[in-house]
Design an enzyme around this catalytic site. Sequence first.
Site, PDB file in Angstrom:
ATOM      1  N   LYS A 118      -7.177 -14.818  -8.529  1.00 44.33           N
ATOM      2  CA  LYS A 118      -8.350 -14.729  -7.659  1.00 44.33           C
ATOM      3  C   LYS A 118      -9.281 -13.598  -8.121  1.00 44.33           C
ATOM      4  O   LYS A 118      -8.802 -12.550  -8.544  1.00 44.33           O
ATOM      5  CB  LYS A 118      -7.841 -14.424  -6.236  1.00 44.33           C
ATOM      6  CG  LYS A 118      -8.854 -14.598  -5.150  1.00 44.33           C
ATOM      7  CD  LYS A 118      -8.251 -14.225  -3.794  1.00 44.33           C
ATOM      8  CE  LYS A 118      -8.597 -12.802  -3.447  1.00 44.33           C
ATOM      9  NZ  LYS A 118      -8.461 -12.472  -2.018  1.00 44.33           N
ATOM     10  N   LYS A 143       0.832  -1.215   0.000  1.00 42.16           N
ATOM     11  CA  LYS A 143       0.000   0.000   0.000  1.00 42.16           C
ATOM     12  C   LYS A 143       0.858   1.252   0.000  1.00 42.16           C
ATOM     13  O   LYS A 143       0.438   2.280  -0.532  1.00 42.16           O
ATOM     14  CB  LYS A 143      -0.950  -0.003   1.200  1.00 42.16           C
ATOM     15  CG  LYS A 143      -2.104  -0.987   1.041  1.00 42.16           C
ATOM     16  CD  LYS A 143      -3.166  -0.768   2.093  1.00 42.16           C
ATOM     17  CE  LYS A 143      -4.337  -1.725   1.906  1.00 42.16           C
ATOM     18  NZ  LYS A 143      -5.265  -1.671   3.029  1.00 42.16           N
ATOM     19  N   LYS A 146     -12.217  -7.648  -5.576  1.00 38.67           N
ATOM     20  CA  LYS A 146     -13.051  -6.457  -5.696  1.00 38.67           C
ATOM     21  C   LYS A 146     -12.232  -5.264  -6.158  1.00 38.67           C
ATOM     22  O   LYS A 146     -12.784  -4.249  -6.557  1.00 38.67           O
ATOM     23  CB  LYS A 146     -13.814  -6.182  -4.392  1.00 38.67           C
ATOM     24  CG  LYS A 146     -12.961  -5.963  -3.175  1.00 38.67           C
ATOM     25  CD  LYS A 146     -13.837  -5.843  -1.936  1.00 38.67           C
ATOM     26  CE  LYS A 146     -12.964  -5.614  -0.720  1.00 38.67           C
ATOM     27  NZ  LYS A 146     -13.484  -5.952   0.530  1.00 38.67           N
TER      28      LYS A 146
HETATM   29  P1  AMP Z   1     -10.986  -9.087   0.271  1.00 44.36           P
HETATM   30  O1  AMP Z   1     -12.031  -8.817  -0.750  1.00 44.36           O
HETATM   31  O2  AMP Z   1      -9.713  -9.544  -0.340  1.00 44.36           O
HETATM   32  O3  AMP Z   1     -10.837  -7.995   1.286  1.00 44.36           O
HETATM   33  O4  AMP Z   1     -11.468 -10.365   1.105  1.00 44.36           O
HETATM   34  C1  AMP Z   1     -12.526 -10.353   2.036  1.00 44.36           C
HETATM   35  C2  AMP Z   1     -12.927 -11.782   2.314  1.00 44.36           C
HETATM   36  O5  AMP Z   1     -13.512 -12.395   1.145  1.00 44.36           O
HETATM   37  C3  AMP Z   1     -11.773 -12.677   2.719  1.00 44.36           C
HETATM   38  O6  AMP Z   1     -12.129 -13.359   3.875  1.00 44.36           O
HETATM   39  C4  AMP Z   1     -11.580 -13.661   1.589  1.00 44.36           C
HETATM   40  O7  AMP Z   1     -11.372 -14.966   2.056  1.00 44.36           O
HETATM   41  C5  AMP Z   1     -12.858 -13.620   0.815  1.00 44.36           C
HETATM   42  N1  AMP Z   1     -12.558 -13.620  -0.636  1.00 44.36           N
HETATM   43  C6  AMP Z   1     -12.146 -12.557  -1.361  1.00 44.36           C
HETATM   44  N2  AMP Z   1     -12.014 -12.887  -2.654  1.00 44.36           N
HETATM   45  C7  AMP Z   1     -12.326 -14.190  -2.774  1.00 44.36           C
HETATM   46  C8  AMP Z   1     -12.373 -15.126  -3.857  1.00 44.36           C
HETATM   47  N3  AMP Z   1     -12.083 -14.770  -5.098  1.00 44.36           N
HETATM   48  N4  AMP Z   1     -12.748 -16.389  -3.600  1.00 44.36           N
HETATM   49  C9  AMP Z   1     -13.054 -16.759  -2.347  1.00 44.36           C
HETATM   50  N5  AMP Z   1     -13.031 -15.947  -1.288  1.00 44.36           N
HETATM   51  C10 AMP Z   1     -12.672 -14.676  -1.470  1.00 44.36           C
END
Ligand code: AMP
Length: 328
Positions: free
Chosen positions: A193, A111, A196
């Site tokens: 992956k 970051k 968002k």
């Molecule tokens: P983030 O969006 O990276 O802040 O992740 C928030 C939560 O969503 C975390 O606990 C991740 O395990 C889950 N997560 C985020 N992206 C994925 C994905 N593509 N597949 C499965 N779980 C996800």
Amino acid sequence: MKVMYSAVQPSGNLTIGNYIGAVRNWVRLQHEYECFYAIADMHAITVKQDPAELRRRTLELAALYVACGIDPEQCALYVQSHVSAHAELCWVLNSLTYVGEASRMTQFKDKSRKHADNVNMGLMDYPVLMAADILLYQTDFVPVGADQKQHVELARDLAERFNKRYSETFKVPEPLIVQGEARICSLQEPDKKMSKSDADPNASVYLSDDRDTVMRKFKRAVTDSGNEILSSPEKPGITNLLNIYCAFHGCTMSEAESTFAGMGYGDFKLAVGETVADVLAPIQAEKERLLKEKDVLAGYLSAGAERAFKAARKTLSKVYRKVGFYQG
Ligand code: AMP
Ligand code: TRP
């Protein structure tokens, strides 16, 4: 009952990856654990936010959680900044955290590079605040994505350090990392992956996408050479679509493969899109309904904050006593 703690920042739109990997599991686990789920607005301001937008997203995220099935009577669903104990414990933990270990955190380094004009103290303190979040509730388990594992490890180190210096106070938490089938990949680069923060809006399906958008994104999803609908390491695109289908339809991989045996890629992509859109439609309708009932939603959040505050205060007063703050 064992305690589960997790939080999501109200920045960015949640994707179907967040839903399958995080929120849906929280719903499933809410009856097995005492759960605290926070909307981490204090973490969010470590990068620049538009205030009105942050406020809107906070409420929207709360509505979305409830619409996804988080029961606000069962769990403490609350906004991080409503419980002042988070900032207070963070301050105590700051005095236990070495500048060296905070500056070595992978996410801080990433970051700092990404927001080079705004490398602020909060950005460096981010994992310490996260440790405070977790440790306040004597948490047993922290379901997080792999990128947050290092932060949970810092929380463990700080808990152990405090316990050693001042006597047993904190439960040492365990991370619960989502892996395998729960990992949803990008529709455009299926070896990555779904995220968002992906710059390509076609790579991710958001929980807020309407049916037409969902269908368009699935139609454009990258597939692989050949024409068989089978899960294999040589077919990351098809495998990801099958995975999404299994997660949303609720079936095994072999059931999905036999459902689609002999079908063309085009029809297959439409079927996966329909399945996802069917699951999202009632969630979106419920979210909109809740957003119209702002008082009800605010009531859930204040009840959640009150419950969180009660649990947090117990830990915080123990901490204040142990570090030698005079308490009268
Ligand atoms: P983030 O969006 O990276 O802040 O992740 C928030 C939560 O969503 C975390 O606990 C991740 O395990 C889950 N997560 C985020 N992206 C994925 C994905 N593509 N597949 C499965 N779980 C996800
Ligand atoms: N940093 C986490 C993320 O971006 C959100 C978060 C804040 C969190 N506090 C937490 C997650 C405590 C688990 C536990 O995903």
